[in-house]
Design a protein around this motif. Sequence first.
Motif, PDB file in Angstrom:
ATOM      1  N   ALA A   8       0.700  -1.452  -0.502  1.00  0.00           N
ATOM      2  CA  ALA A   8      -0.032   0.400   0.616  1.00  0.00           C
ATOM      3  C   ALA A   8       0.487   1.307   0.280  1.00  0.00           C
ATOM      4  N   ASP A   9       1.882   1.173   0.400  1.00  0.00           N
ATOM      5  CA  ASP A   9       2.718   2.302   0.249  1.00  0.00           C
ATOM      6  C   ASP A   9       3.677   2.934  -0.490  1.00  0.00           C
ATOM      7  N   GLY A  10       3.719   2.023  -1.752  1.00  0.00           N
ATOM      8  CA  GLY A  10       3.848   2.103  -3.113  1.00  0.00           C
ATOM      9  C   GLY A  10       5.174   1.315  -3.427  1.00  0.00           C
ATOM     10  N   VAL A  11       5.204   0.108  -2.950  1.00  0.00           N
ATOM     11  CA  VAL A  11       6.696  -0.710  -2.839  1.00  0.00           C
ATOM     12  C   VAL A  11       5.697  -1.799  -4.030  1.00  0.00           C
ATOM     13  N   THR A  12       6.545  -1.962  -5.345  1.00  0.00           N
ATOM     14  CA  THR A  12       5.992  -3.552  -6.063  1.00  0.00           C
ATOM     15  C   THR A  12       7.816  -4.057  -6.109  1.00  0.00           C
ATOM     16  N   ILE A  13       7.088  -5.836  -6.095  1.00  0.00           N
ATOM     17  CA  ILE A  13       8.279  -6.480  -6.258  1.00  0.00           C
ATOM     18  C   ILE A  13       7.662  -7.922  -6.878  1.00  0.00           C
ATOM     19  N   ILE A  14       8.812  -7.303  -8.430  1.00  0.00           N
ATOM     20  CA  ILE A  14       8.522  -8.832  -8.805  1.00  0.00           C
ATOM     21  C   ILE A  14       9.423  -9.513  -8.782  1.00  0.00           C
ATOM     22  N   ALA A  15       8.898 -10.728  -8.383  1.00  0.00           N
ATOM     23  CA  ALA A  15       9.924 -12.456  -8.010  1.00  0.00           C
ATOM     24  C   ALA A  15      10.034 -12.388  -9.334  1.00  0.00           C
ATOM     25  N   GLU A  16      10.984 -13.613  -9.958  1.00  0.00           N
ATOM     26  CA  GLU A  16      11.785 -14.490 -11.165  1.00  0.00           C
ATOM     27  C   GLU A  16      11.191 -16.165 -10.378  1.00  0.00           C
ATOM     28  N   GLY A  17      10.027 -16.711 -11.022  1.00  0.00           N
ATOM     29  CA  GLY A  17      10.238 -17.987 -10.048  1.00  0.00           C
ATOM     30  C   GLY A  17      11.874 -18.598  -9.767  1.00  0.00           C
ATOM     31  N   GLY A  18      11.025 -19.182  -8.650  1.00  0.00           N
ATOM     32  CA  GLY A  18      12.626 -20.012  -8.114  1.00  0.00           C
ATOM     33  C   GLY A  18      13.166 -18.688  -7.183  1.00  0.00           C
TER      34      GLY A  18
END
Length: 171
Positions: free
Chosen positions: A43-53
Amino acid sequence: MLLALVVWVGAACLFASDAAFAQASGCKMERVAGTSRQVMRCADGVTIIAEGGARFNVVDRNRDGRPDAVSLRNKAVLVDVDRTQRPDGFEVVTPQAIAAVRGTRWAVDVKSGTTSVFVVRGRVAVGRPSAGRRVTLNVGEGVDVTRGSSPLTVRRWPPARAAALLARLGQ
């Protein structure tokens, strides 16, 4: 068989603890349909996309209930930080490097004893955990960090290298 069970339970606990932390800190962790990637949106403006594994933990160093760092041990993450909502910044910490920002979008990849950092938007400061000289990366630039004392060299990444890393992250 017993070893496989122990490894599976350990991995399940690692993911469960991150998912529990994510929910407790106003973040939502979800899998990207049709892929092995995960996305954590806060909610505070952080998005993390993690590669599979990818093996990573979210970290709340100051215990304010909001993640302020990711500890990444292998594979890649793409981090997007909204400067207006996170003026205190965000870090990705790996065995070889610390990449810190005040608001930007960047990718960090850990493999074979090297941490590679690439900036999609904004600026990122990168240094070794053992201190020493830090470098600042701008859009389109990257750095490969290994253990040791060799100087950190900022390079403009060839489009093919940047595209290959970002493709692993669904970009």
